[in-house]
Design a protein around this motif. Structure first.
Motif: not given
Length: 56
Positions: A26-31
């Protein structure tokens, strides 16, 4: 380290392929996905072109 098979070296026009997801983060703008195969270059990964392809 796992090496992703770079399909774009074999066929630059590759638009469809099957791959196995090796990792998902998981990242701040999606995966972010790590695949065993990819038809996308690193430069393309940051472009709108991939988002447009995935939206279809």
């Amino acid at each position: 380290m796992i090496q992703t098979q770079r399909l774009y070296y074999e066929n630059v026009y590759c638009r469809e392929f099957e791959a196995v997801v090796l990792d998902c983060r998981k990242q701040k703008d999606g995966y972010a996905l790590l695949l065993d195969k990819s038809a996308f270059t690193r430069r393309a990964a940051d472009s709108q072109a991939i988002r447009d392809t995935l939206a279809k």
